[in-house]
Design a protein around this motif. Sequence first.
Motif, PDB file in Angstrom:
ATOM      1  N   HIS A   1      47.181  87.722  58.741  1.00  0.00           N
ATOM      2  CA  HIS A   1      45.678  87.215  58.466  1.00  0.00           C
ATOM      3  C   HIS A   1      44.816  87.801  59.370  1.00  0.00           C
ATOM      4  CE1 HIS A   1      47.689  83.723  56.310  1.00  0.00           C
ATOM      5  NE2 HIS A   1      48.421  83.756  57.208  1.00  0.00           N
TER       6      HIS A   1
ATOM      7  N   GLN B   1      40.762  88.542  56.362  1.00  0.00           N
ATOM      8  CA  GLN B   1      39.694  87.699  56.286  1.00  0.00           C
ATOM      9  C   GLN B   1      38.378  87.862  55.557  1.00  0.00           C
ATOM     10  OE1 GLN B   1      39.009  87.071  60.718  1.00  0.00           O
ATOM     11  NE2 GLN B   1      41.283  86.946  61.040  1.00  0.00           N
TER      12      GLN B   1
ATOM     13  N   ALA C   1      39.983  86.066  52.678  1.00  0.00           N
ATOM     14  CA  ALA C   1      40.609  85.019  52.439  1.00  0.00           C
ATOM     15  C   ALA C   1      40.606  84.042  53.853  1.00  0.00           C
ATOM     16  CB  ALA C   1      42.117  85.229  51.650  1.00  0.00           C
TER      17      ALA C   1
ATOM     18  N   ARG D   1      40.963  81.752  56.729  1.00  0.00           N
ATOM     19  CA  ARG D   1      41.526  80.485  56.811  1.00  0.00           C
ATOM     20  C   ARG D   1      40.747  79.393  57.727  1.00  0.00           C
ATOM     21  NH1 ARG D   1      47.510  81.115  59.346  1.00  0.00           N
ATOM     22  NH2 ARG D   1      46.461  82.435  60.915  1.00  0.00           N
ATOM     23  N   ARG D   2      39.862  79.856  58.513  1.00  0.00           N
ATOM     24  CA  ARG D   2      39.096  78.807  59.164  1.00  0.00           C
ATOM     25  C   ARG D   2      37.523  79.141  59.217  1.00  0.00           C
ATOM     26  NH1 ARG D   2      42.904  76.295  62.703  1.00  0.00           N
ATOM     27  NH2 ARG D   2      44.963  77.333  62.779  1.00  0.00           N
TER      28      ARG D   2
ATOM     29  N   GLU E   1      39.098  83.719  64.177  1.00  0.00           N
ATOM     30  CA  GLU E   1      40.418  82.769  63.922  1.00  0.00           C
ATOM     31  C   GLU E   1      41.645  83.664  64.233  1.00  0.00           C
ATOM     32  OE1 GLU E   1      41.057  83.208  59.376  1.00  0.00           O
ATOM     33  OE2 GLU E   1      38.985  82.430  59.856  1.00  0.00           O
TER      34      GLU E   1
ATOM     35  N   ASP F   1      50.404  83.677  63.314  1.00  0.00           N
ATOM     36  CA  ASP F   1      50.602  82.402  63.447  1.00  0.00           C
ATOM     37  C   ASP F   1      51.209  82.160  65.139  1.00  0.00           C
ATOM     38  OD1 ASP F   1      49.811  81.297  61.095  1.00  0.00           O
ATOM     39  OD2 ASP F   1      51.522  81.861  60.225  1.00  0.00           O
TER      40      ASP F   1
END
Length: 263
Positions: A23, A28, A31, A33-34, A217, A221
Amino acid sequence: MCRHLAYLGPEEPLGRLLVEPPHGLYRQSWAPRRQRYGTVNADGFGVGWYAPGDPVPARYRRAGPIWADLSFADLARVVRSGALLAAVRDATLSGADAEAAAAPFAAGRWLFSHNGAVTGWPGSLAALSRTLPPKDLLSLEARNDSALVWALVLARLRAGDEAGQALGDTVPEVAAAAPGSRLNLLLTDGETITATAWGDTLWYLAEPGRRTVVASEPYDDDPRWQEVPDRTLLAASRTDVLLTPLKDLTEDLASAPSEEPCT
């Protein structure tokens, strides 16, 4: 709008930090995420990095989306650095500034990025712009809110302010002039990272003594990522991260007692 990232640590290929993570900033761009505002970061991108023995960073910036630049993919595969700042810019109205409007902005050893937007631009910052020397206004890299905010920060740095003070004084001042602005700023000199969380997301990943990453972000993970609270100043090196609440001048103005007329 926009996503950005700064890194201090062992030398790594740019792509390992920006392209390879599942990610990462590369993904980013289409796409995130936050991201709370905007959806596609395709209106320019840039990366600035430091080479050993040279305090002045190099930059590579383009007006188009990062995924469409094959030259960047090649560069990111082989160029290595122990300190960088990179950003992808949200899709915006068309303008004549092209890649000059893409972060990072630079001066001397400094690299700077702004994730957010100034409300009421440009009128809301007219008074603040008049605090700058005419030479600084005439030499702005671009005619957008980020470039002017950078000029305000840079004026403080040139006056002798430390990075934390320069960001910590500029953000509340701009927010008071343009309430509702989103002012996540990111600044590095290759040895430290200074950032503000003001209206959008900011995270950091710290391995004390090895590396520090500060980003809009998380790029993976890893459970060690920590979110920075809103209205906070972050000051980081390779060894530690310090968080300090930022003062909100608009709250002071709202709570100040009204003056009684003289009789």
